[in-house]
Design an enzyme around this catalytic site. Structure first.
Site, PDB file in Angstrom:
ATOM      1  N   CYS A 121       0.800  -1.132  -0.001  1.00 47.50           N
ATOM      2  CA  CYS A 121       0.027   0.203   0.030  1.00 47.50           C
ATOM      3  C   CYS A 121       0.963   1.236  -0.015  1.00 47.50           C
ATOM      4  CB  CYS A 121      -0.906  -0.117   1.286  1.00 47.50           C
ATOM      5  SG  CYS A 121      -1.826   1.368   1.336  1.00 47.50           S
ATOM      6  N   CYS A 217      -6.162  -3.638   7.036  1.00 48.88           N
ATOM      7  CA  CYS A 217      -7.426  -2.738   7.293  1.00 48.88           C
ATOM      8  C   CYS A 217      -8.464  -2.897   6.091  1.00 48.88           C
ATOM      9  CB  CYS A 217      -7.124  -1.027   6.907  1.00 48.88           C
ATOM     10  SG  CYS A 217      -6.281  -0.879   5.041  1.00 48.88           S
TER      11      CYS A 217
END
Length: 379
Positions: A121, A217
């Site tokens: 990410c 997440c």
């Protein structure tokens, strides 16, 4: 550290122009760390713009606390920006995040690897795309709430561990390029978490007591295997569990449930010693297990290097975010551990240091066992 109404030194942001003419873009996840980073930036007197990335489905995450970059977190970031009196933008990067992080996460599991989605990410939408967006806005700095430090020596920016060792996030930022580091700033890298929360409380920010986000997440219910099975259903096919000599020991419900080094879930009774997953062979739907000694690794080959250092060869290396750095030698695309190392698996990041300074790293592709134990590549 200054109190609520004390000034913040603009020079700490290392921008070579007056604050009144500077523009700072802050990446805001909706958590306390990035919110305090934005607060410190706003106190300098520079123009500050908060940017939040919507990275995955709002509907899945809106009701879950401890998330990141979706639902309630976007609302919290907007509330903080309103409190600070700065602009706030939301960028929809969901499709990029899905292809660059979520799909890669599922692919790694399907290949028997151990994924590190936070590094993916940061290397993708959070730094590469956001860096480009900040440049488009004419930003003089891109600020994040990471616990790392940017140190300038002899005119060159270096990336160092956060001052608070318990919160250091440098492992996940090894892919930061020199070009990105020229723009990036990390104003909370010198602080412990307790002080960050205290600053947020003093400033009356709504996120002062908000729980930290979990590592992965984009899995709303914490069921990683469930996500992978939905995206790569072949990973839940049952298969054999064999020992290092190829002897059948039992069956497993699908490789998606296992990573290298795992002991739980094997359900192999009557063994002389505890057994661990030594290798995953997804094409054959097979787990190879062995004693703990079989997990010891002497070398690892590393791909997709990102390098911020010079020509250092004697280094320290971390192969997991919470592991301690261990002495190693970098030889081309290989890392040779000075002592056998455990917990090394394909798919993980090998991150190299010189003391507190992050030198770079890459993805572990293959490992060499330290112990020469028998293995038969049975069909």
């Amino acid at each position: 550290m200054p109190g609520k109404d004390a000034p913040v030194t603009f020079s700490a942001f290392q921008i070579d122009k007056p604050a009144s003419s500077a523009r700072i873009v802050v990446a805001m996840s909706g958590g306390v760390d990035s919110s305090v980073a934005a607060m410190l930036a706003a106190r300098t007197g520079a123009e500050v713009v908060g940017v939040t990335l919507q990275l995955y489905d709002h509907g899945e995450a809106v009701k879950r606390s401890g998330a990141c970059c979706a639902g309630q977190d976007i609302y919290d970031a907007a509330q903080v920006c309103e409190k600070l009196g700065i602009a706030h933008y939301v960028l929809d990067y969901e499709s990029r995040f899905r292809s660059g992080v979520i799909e890669r996460f599922a692919d790694d599991y399907a290949r028997g690897r151990t994924p590190v989605p936070c590094s993916l990410c940061n290397q993708g939408v959070k730094f590469t795309d956001l860096h480009a967006f900040a440049r488009e806005l004419g930003a003089d700095a891109l600020v994040t709430g990471h616990y790392v430090r940017r140190v300038v020596r002899a005119g060159k920016a270096e990336l160092h561990k956060g001052r608070d060792a318990a919160r250091d996030q440098s492992y996940f930022l090894y892919g930061t390029t020199a070009e990105q580091l020229d723009l990036l700033r990390f104003p909370i890298g010198e602080l412990p978490k307790s002080e960050v929360r205290a600053l947020a409380a003093q400033a009356g920010l709504v996120v002062a007591a908000k729980p930290d986000s979990q590592d992965i997440c984009f899995v709303p219910d914490g069921d990683y295997a469930g996500l992978v099975k939905r995206l790569r259903p072949e990973t839940e096919a049952p298969g054999d569990i064999v020992d290092l000599g190829g002897r059948l020991l039992g069956r497993h419900p699908g490789v998606v449930h296992y990573t290298v080094g795992q002991r739980r879930g094997l359900e192999l009774g009557g063994q002389a010693e505890p057994l661990y997953v030594v290798r995953i062979e997804p094409d054959a739907r097979r787990l190879v297990v062995g004693p703990k000694a079989a997990l010891a690794v002497s070398e690892a080959s590393v791909s997709d290097w990102n390098w911020l250092g010079e020509d250092q060869s004697k280094v320290e290396v971390k192969v997991r975010s919470l592991s301690r750095p261990v002495p190693a030698t970098r030889e081309g695309d290989r890392i040779r551990f000075h002592q056998p190392e455990f917990g090394v698996a394909p798919g993980q990041a090998a991150v190299l240091y010189d003391g507190d300074r992050l030198l770079g790293g890459g993805w572990i592709e293959e490992t060499v066992a330290a112990a020469h134990l028998p293995y038969s590549d049975v069909a």
